[in-house]
Structures are given as structure tokens and as C-alpha cells.
Scaffold this motif. Structure first.
Motif, PDB file in Angstrom:
ATOM      1  N   ASP A 314       0.799  -1.235   0.000  1.00 27.32           N
ATOM      2  CA  ASP A 314       0.000   0.000   0.000  1.00 27.32           C
ATOM      3  C   ASP A 314       0.828   1.279   0.000  1.00 27.32           C
ATOM      4  OD1 ASP A 314       0.939   0.216   2.604  1.00 27.32           O
ATOM      5  OD2 ASP A 314      -1.006  -0.151   3.552  1.00 27.32           O
ATOM      6  N   ARG A 323      -4.598   5.999   1.970  1.00 26.03           N
ATOM      7  CA  ARG A 323      -5.765   5.298   1.430  1.00 26.03           C
ATOM      8  C   ARG A 323      -5.539   4.867  -0.022  1.00 26.03           C
ATOM      9  NH1 ARG A 323      -5.841   5.424   6.073  1.00 26.03           N
ATOM     10  NH2 ARG A 323      -7.400   6.357   7.459  1.00 26.03           N
ATOM     11  N   GLN A 326      -7.425   1.150  -1.684  1.00 25.38           N
ATOM     12  CA  GLN A 326      -8.762   1.162  -2.267  1.00 25.38           C
ATOM     13  C   GLN A 326      -8.875   2.110  -3.456  1.00 25.38           C
ATOM     14  OE1 GLN A 326     -11.559  -0.725  -1.480  1.00 25.38           O
ATOM     15  NE2 GLN A 326     -10.127  -1.919  -0.225  1.00 25.38           N
ATOM     16  N   GLY A 387      -7.069  -4.008  -2.678  1.00 22.70           N
ATOM     17  CA  GLY A 387      -7.372  -4.107  -1.260  1.00 22.70           C
ATOM     18  C   GLY A 387      -6.373  -4.918  -0.467  1.00 22.70           C
ATOM     19  N   ASN A 424     -11.959  -7.474  -4.408  1.00 27.54           N
ATOM     20  CA  ASN A 424     -11.525  -6.453  -3.450  1.00 27.54           C
ATOM     21  C   ASN A 424     -11.370  -7.153  -2.106  1.00 27.54           C
ATOM     22  OD1 ASN A 424     -11.192  -4.298  -1.654  1.00 27.54           O
ATOM     23  ND2 ASN A 424     -12.611  -2.972  -2.777  1.00 27.54           N
ATOM     24  N   CYS A 429     -10.118  -1.048   4.806  1.00 24.29           N
ATOM     25  CA  CYS A 429     -11.436  -1.060   5.447  1.00 24.29           C
ATOM     26  C   CYS A 429     -11.534  -2.208   6.437  1.00 24.29           C
ATOM     27  CB  CYS A 429     -12.530  -1.193   4.391  1.00 24.29           C
ATOM     28  SG  CYS A 429     -12.496   0.101   3.138  1.00 24.29           S
ATOM     29  N   CYS A 441     -15.359   3.394   3.998  1.00 24.23           N
ATOM     30  CA  CYS A 441     -15.511   2.474   2.871  1.00 24.23           C
ATOM     31  C   CYS A 441     -16.941   2.278   2.403  1.00 24.23           C
ATOM     32  CB  CYS A 441     -14.892   1.129   3.246  1.00 24.23           C
ATOM     33  SG  CYS A 441     -13.108   1.270   3.539  1.00 24.23           S
ATOM     34  N   LYS A 444     -19.050  -0.867   0.100  1.00 23.21           N
ATOM     35  CA  LYS A 444     -18.244  -1.742  -0.753  1.00 23.21           C
ATOM     36  C   LYS A 444     -18.369  -3.199  -0.297  1.00 23.21           C
ATOM     37  CE  LYS A 444     -14.645   1.576  -2.079  1.00 23.21           C
ATOM     38  NZ  LYS A 444     -13.187   1.870  -2.047  1.00 23.21           N
ATOM     39  N   PHE A 446     -16.492  -6.795   0.050  1.00 26.10           N
ATOM     40  CA  PHE A 446     -15.143  -7.338   0.160  1.00 26.10           C
ATOM     41  C   PHE A 446     -15.176  -8.861   0.195  1.00 26.10           C
ATOM     42  CE2 PHE A 446     -15.070  -3.311   2.703  1.00 26.10           C
ATOM     43  CZ  PHE A 446     -14.425  -2.546   1.739  1.00 26.10           C
TER      44      PHE A 446
END
Length: 537
Positions: A314, A323, A326, A387, A424, A429, A441, A444, A446
Motif C-alpha cells: 500500500d 488510502r 482502495q 485491497g 476487493n 477497510c 468504505c 463496498k 469485500f
């Protein structure tokens, strides 16, 4: 009726032998013992290994009733199948003569009569001298890891592995590896070259080694001048992969970090031979802008269609502060997929989830917390799934064409995922099974992790693994095997269902940095400083 199945003919012949031997051997009575140890060859769980066990095995081989209560104990040659060979071995053992299949013929196979397990109480089976019906029985196929052109096969459920029964065997010692043992991050067999592989070090050096130790490790490649790495950090050379057609095109791919935040992480292509990487042939394919030195992810793999996947973390910091995982406008926190079959550069596979709505991201995209008017926020068409926090090790299974990943957690949970097109996986999140930044989030959807574990028992960082496709441990066939880098604990999950993970080995004593599937389907485990091991039992 003519019987054409040689195993059934052998079963009938051995059944006749069983009658003779039973007449000659004083059979032990059914035991009422409450002892807990199951003995190898004790197919009916009566605490003795005798001719009744042999006849019980013959029933299984001929597919007649009744079925022995402890079938696994009857597989005395560890072939993965209870058959007439096992029955004859037990008969000869009961008669006090050498067996036809010595224990040395099977890998790590317990000798007949040794303790192997804890049985569950079962009812007494009743034996007949000869079967009255011999139906046709189809032999079980041998599990051979042969790649297919498309994902047409589904991993087959196997008998449940026994927790804690597994161990490790050292294949290459740190003493043999020498300089190739320090900070080893990737172990990559050279395609179509038996017994040879490349060990990639985080420092940027790569060594060619011989699994049979027929030659000493030799320097194969050196990009230390291109990487930034200090002992204990997450930067440096992180992965090496050979082209699926390496013997024809001579291509090798490297994923490395020149040093965040000033320099973007790089995916490059080189020309190489069995004996050397050509440094001057470097062609940079993708730059990924980082903003911290950690969470780089970093593994390259190919699927059955020859498409290249690579994982990126990330961007660093704690809790994905910018962030990025995402966001679709960066490759941070993603697993990406590209087509590198062209003469230069790469193209976007048309089946990528954002192929028609995005644009390539060959140059650094914005990675900061607050976009400015000049920032490019176009969706990256390389994205395959998103994600992820730090997808350190990913793998591809040639039988099922599945992609699996171990994603290193923030502070409480580690997880493994089967990665699907457009999926994702929740970060930031969610962390593992729990909410993390869920307030940001919305609604969404997941995909939950296939398995997860907390930071108890010295666990701190998952090392993603591989799906076992060997024959030495048939009960593990089709299971995904992974570990924790710090504790050395090793687990497996069945890829055919959603059953809980099973711990194969507790505190192995080594820091596993990479899992690799040998051509035989057995599992190699590369350690960060202690050499190369094989998983076995």
C-alpha cells in the motif's frame, strides 16, 4: 465373466493366500484394550497387527464389505492407496518373514507395528474367508503436477492431514550456500534445467546453485547498484521470475526498490542465460511511486496463459494513511496483471477488470494523501485485484490456474487469500476478519480471507505459500501451505472447501521467506539465512 482388472485378480489370489495363512497363524482375539496408540498395519484397530488386518486390507483392495475401521493404518507402504501389496506385507509380517516392501522403499513410511496415531473408538468388523462379489474398481489417479492450458481442473479434496505430524528436512545448508544464504528472499528453479536454481538476495545479488551440490554457488546476477537496502528494512531486490518460454526467449524479470520515497519501485525485464543475467539489457516496464520504505509487497509470477502478475504493497506507513489500497488510480495495494509477450514494453490483457475503462500506468502515479488538480486520477488498467496491505508472497497453481497470496497484516491479523479477477480484499477497510477503517468504505463488498491468524504464539508476518502437488504426502494434495516468517509456524488449508486451517508444524525454528514448488510437486522452503528445506512427514 472374465475379470480383466489385474488388481482384482491379485486381490482374489491374495484372498486365497489369506485363508491359508489364517489357518496357519494363531489369530489374536479382538482386543478390548483402551490403549491410545494406533499401530502401523493395524487396519481394524484391535491393537494387534495380524492376518485379520491383511484380510481387512484385501476387502478394501477388492472394494467389498466390510470396510476396515482404520484404513489409513493399512496403507503400510504409504502409497496413498490401501491395496493388495499392503495386505501381503501385513500377512508376511504376521508370519514373521520379511515383507516385500521394506520401509526404506517409502519416503518416511513408518515400519509395520510402530505407533502412528490416536484412533477413535470403532465397532468390530466381521471377516469372511473369501469375498462373494468382486465389483470393478477404478484405480485412483496418481497426482502429477502437469500444467494445463486452461483452468479446467478443480483441486481434489484429500484425506485430512494430521496436525503437528510434519517436519522439515534440510536440502541445502547455509554452509554450502555461503554468500547465497544471507537475506535470501526468493528461490527460483531455472526452467528445464534439472537440479539448478537461482537464489535471489535482498541486497541485489543472485546466485546459481545446484540442488545436488555438484558445483559451488556462483554469482549469476548483480543489481546491488540499482537497489536501496539496509539490514532489517523491507527494500531491495524482492523477486525474480523467468519467462515461461525462457529457453527460447531468454527473458528474466526483476522487481526491486531503488529507494522510497524519492525513487519509484521498478519492474524490469532483462536478457539472461542459464549462467548469467545481462545487466546492460535492462528494460524498465513499470514504475510505482512509493511514499515510505515499507510495505513493498513484491513477487512476480506467470499464469498458464503466460500473463505476468506482480504484487505491490500500500505504499507504507501505518494503517494505509494515504488510502491507496482502495484507490484505482495507483498500483499500490494491488495485484496487477500484464502481457509481456511483445518485443518491448507490455500490453493490457483484454480480460482485466478495468481494461476498457482505464489507462496504463507505466509511469509513477500520484501516491500522496490529498490529490491536487494536476494529479492523474485515471483508473489503472493493469489492476487485477485490490485491497491489499503488503502482499509479500504470491503464487500460481498450474493445475487449477488459481492465484494465492499471503497478505501481511497491520497489528493484529495475518491473512491468506485466493485471488480472483476484480476481487476487493478489504484493506484498509478491514484487517483480516475485523473492521479497520470501515467508516471510510461505505457499502463496498469485500472478499473475506480464506484463512487468518492473530499475533499470538510469536506470529507477526505471514509468508504466502504454494498448493502442494506432490505424491509423498497424498493427504496434502491440493492444500495451500503457508507460514509465519517470525514464529516459523506452518499451516495448510484445503483449496476444495472452506474448512479451518490445520497447523502442520509448530515453531519450525527457521524464518521462511519463500515457498517454491519443485518439478515433482514437493514443497521447498527458502529461509532468510538458514538454507533450503523440504516439507515432509
Amino acid at each position: 465373466m472374465t475379470l480383466q482388472n489385474p488388481r482384482i485378480l491379485a486381490g482374489l489370489g491374495l484372498a486365497a493366500v489369506a485363508v491359508v495363512v489364517i489357518a496357519l497363524i494363531a489369530l489374536s482375539p479382538w482386543s478390548s484394550s483402551t490403549a491410545q496408540a494406533l499401530k502401523q498395519g493395524d487396519a481394524n484397530c484391535d491393537q494387534t497387527v495380524d492376518a485379520q488386518d491383511a484380510l481387512a486390507d484385501l476387502h478394501v483392495a477388492a472394494d467389498t464389505e466390510p470396510t476396515p475401521a482404520c484404513t489409513s493404518a493399512g496403507d503400510v507402504d504409504c502409497s496413498g492407496d490401501v491395496d493388495t501389496v499392503d495386505a501381503l506385507d501385513i500377512l508376511m509380517h504376521a508370519a514373521g518373514v520379511p515383507t516385500i516392501t521394506p520401509a526404506s522403499a517409502a519416503s518416511e513410511c513408518p515400519s509395520i507395528g510402530s505407533n502412528i496415531d490416536t484412533p477413535t473408538p470403532t465397532s468390530t468388523i466381521f471377516l469372511t474367508a473369501t469375498p462373494t462379489r468382486v465389483p470393478t474398481k477404478t484405480p485412483k489417479p496418481t497426482a502429477t503436477p502437469v500444467p494445463t492450458a486452461s483452468p479446467t481442473l478443480t483441486p481434489t479434496a484429500a484425506p485430512t492431514p494430521i496436525p503437528g505430524r510434519y517436519t522439515k528436512t534440510q536440502i541445502l545448508s547455509a554452509n554450502y550456500l555461503g554468500p547465497a544464504a544471507s537475506e535470501a528472499i526468493d528461490f527460483v528453479p531455472i526452467p528445464d534445467v534439472p537440479n539448478e536454481a537461482i537464489v535471489a538476495l535482498q541486497s541485489g545479488y543472485m546466485y546459481r546453485i545446484a540442488l545436488d551440490q555438484s558445483f559451488q554457488p556462483t554469482l549469476w546476477g548483480d543489481i546491488h547498484s540499482l537497489v536501496t537496502h539496509n539490514p532489517g528494512d523491507e527494500q531491495g531486490l524482492l523477486s525474480l521470475a523467468f519467462s515461461p518460454s525462457f529457453q527460447q526467449d531468454g527473458r528474466a524479470y526483476l522487481y526491486y526498490t531503488p529507494g522510497a520515497p524519492n525513487n519509484p519501485t521498478v519492474l524490469s525485464r532483462f536478457h539472461a542465460t542459464q549462467t548469467a543475467l545481462e545487466f546492460d539489457s535492462k528494460e524498465d516496464l513499470i514504475h510505482v511511486q512509493e511514499f515510505a520504505p515499507n510495505h513493498n509487497g513484491g513477487q512476480i509470477i506467470f499464469d498458464n496463459a503466460g500473463l505476468l502478475y506482480f504484487s505491490v504493497g500500500d505504499g507504507g506507513g501505518g494503517g494505509d494513511p494515504n488510502r491507496r489500497a482502495q484507490s484505482l488510480s495507483t498500483l499500490l495495494g494491488k495485484i496487477s496483471r500484464i502481457d509481456v509477450s511483445g518485443e518491448t514494453g507490455y500490453t493490457i490483457p483484454s480480460s482485466n477488470p478495468y481494461a476498457s475503462s482505464g489507462a496504463p500506468c507505466p509511469t509513477p502515479r500520484y501516491a500522496g494523501p490529498t490529490p491536487s488538480p494536476n494529479d492523474d486520477t485515471t483508473t489503472c488498467s493493469e489492476i487485477f485485484a485490490l485491497g491489499f496491505r503488503n502482499p509479500f508472497r504470491i503464487s500460481h497453481d498450474a493445475i487449477s490456474d488459481q492465484i494465492w497470496v499471503g497478505d501481511v497484516g497491520q497489528g493484529d491479523w495475518e491473512e491468506v487469500d485466493q485471488v480472483t479477477l476484480g476481487g476487493n480484499y478489504g484493506w484498509s477497510c478491514k484487517e483480516g476478519p475485523v473492521n479497520y477503517n470501515a467508516d471510510q468504505c461505505g457499502d463496498k463488498t469485500f472478499i473475506p480471507p480464506r484463512a487468518f491468524f492473530d499475533h499470538n504464539d510469536d506470529n507477526q508476518a505471514v509468508t504466502g505459500g504454494v498448493i502442494y502437488r506432490g505424491t509423498a504426502m497424498p493427504e496434502l494434495y491440493g492444500w495451500y501451505v503457508y507460514a509465519d516468517f517470525y514464529s516459523g509456524n506452518i499451516w495448510a488449508v484445503n483449496t476444495a472447501d472452506n474448512s479451518p486451517a490445520i497447523e502442520l508444524l509448530s515453531h519450525s525454528g527457521v524464518a521462511i521467506s519463500d515457498f517454491t514448488l519443485a518439478t515433482s510437486g514437493e514443497i521447498y522452503m527458502m529461509t532468510y539465512s538458514d538454507g533450503l528445506y523440504r516439507l515432509n512427514r
